[in-house]
Write a protein that holds these residues in place. Structure first.
Motif, PDB file in Angstrom:
ATOM      1  N   ARG A 170      -1.513   2.496 -10.949  1.00 22.08           N
ATOM      2  CA  ARG A 170      -0.850   2.561  -9.946  1.00 22.08           C
ATOM      3  C   ARG A 170       0.752   3.253 -10.118  1.00 22.08           C
ATOM      4  O   ARG A 170       1.050   4.047  -8.978  1.00 22.08           O
ATOM      5  N   LYS A 219       2.425  -3.529  -4.053  1.00 21.92           N
ATOM      6  CA  LYS A 219       1.933  -4.996  -3.893  1.00 21.92           C
ATOM      7  C   LYS A 219       2.869  -5.570  -3.590  1.00 21.92           C
ATOM      8  O   LYS A 219       4.152  -5.294  -4.128  1.00 21.92           O
ATOM      9  N   ASN A 247       2.681   3.977  -6.538  1.00 24.05           N
ATOM     10  CA  ASN A 247       1.750   3.822  -5.556  1.00 24.05           C
ATOM     11  C   ASN A 247       1.038   2.609  -5.364  1.00 24.05           C
ATOM     12  O   ASN A 247       0.915   1.674  -6.167  1.00 24.05           O
ATOM     13  N   SER A 248       0.464   2.424  -4.170  1.00 27.74           N
ATOM     14  CA  SER A 248      -0.460   1.291  -3.899  1.00 27.74           C
ATOM     15  C   SER A 248       0.435   0.047  -4.260  1.00 27.74           C
ATOM     16  O   SER A 248      -0.008  -0.892  -4.731  1.00 27.74           O
ATOM     17  N   GLY A 293       0.881  -1.127  -0.233  1.00 25.44           N
ATOM     18  CA  GLY A 293      -0.275   0.086  -0.304  1.00 25.44           C
ATOM     19  C   GLY A 293       0.676   1.425  -0.216  1.00 25.44           C
ATOM     20  O   GLY A 293       0.527   2.434  -0.189  1.00 25.44           O
TER      21      GLY A 293
END
Length: 119
Positions: free
Chosen positions: A67, A87, A84-85, A15
Motif C-alpha cells: 500500500r 485505512k 495508497n488504500s 481508501g
C-alpha cells in the motif's frame, strides 16, 4: 544545520491516497539512508519504510506492504512517501529520519506531518 521538513499530510477518506514529502537540507542527502516512521495516537513509534542512498533497495513494515511506497529524488534532496488504500489505522504523525552512516542509528528527525484517515 541539518533540517528535515515534512509536508503533505491531511485528512483523507478510507481508501484514499496521499503523498508525503520530506525536504532535506544542511547535509549531503544522496549519501544517507532515510526512513519514514509514524506514531499513532496512544501508541509507540513505528518504523514504516526505509530506502538506501541510491534507491536500489527499499524495506517496508508488514503493516504497509503493498500500500505504501518510499522513494527519493537526490537531485531535489527530497524523500517521498506514497500512501495508497489508506485505512483508519494509518492515522498517525509521520516523520522522516536520517540514519548515521554505517550505524543504523537515526540522528535527525523532522517535526512530523499529521495524516488522518476518516470518513
Amino acid at each position: 544545520e541539518v533540517q528535515l521538513v515534512e509536508s503533505g499530510g491531511g485528512l483523507v477518506q478510507p481508501g484514499g491516497s496521499l503523498r508525503l514529502s520530506c525536504a532535506a537540507s544542511g547535509f549531503t542527502f544522496k549519501y544517507y539512508y532515510m526512513s519514514w516512521f509514524r506514531r499513532a495516537p496512544g501508541k509507540g513509534l513505528e518504523w514504516v519504510l526505509g530506502i538506501n542512498p541510491s534507491s536500489t533497495r527499499t524495506l517496508n513494515a508488514d503493516s504497509v506492504k503493498g500500500r505504501f511506497a518510499i522513494s527519493r529524488d537526490n537531485a531535489k534532496n527530497t524523500l517521498y512517501l506514497q500512501m495508497n488504500s489508506l485505512k483508519p489505522e494509518d492515522t498517525a504523525l509521520y516523520y522522516c529520519a536520517r540514519v548515521i552512516l554505517g550505524t543504523g542509528v537515526y540522528d535527525y528527525w523532522g517535526q512530523g506531518t499529521q495524516v488522518t484517515v476518516s470518513s
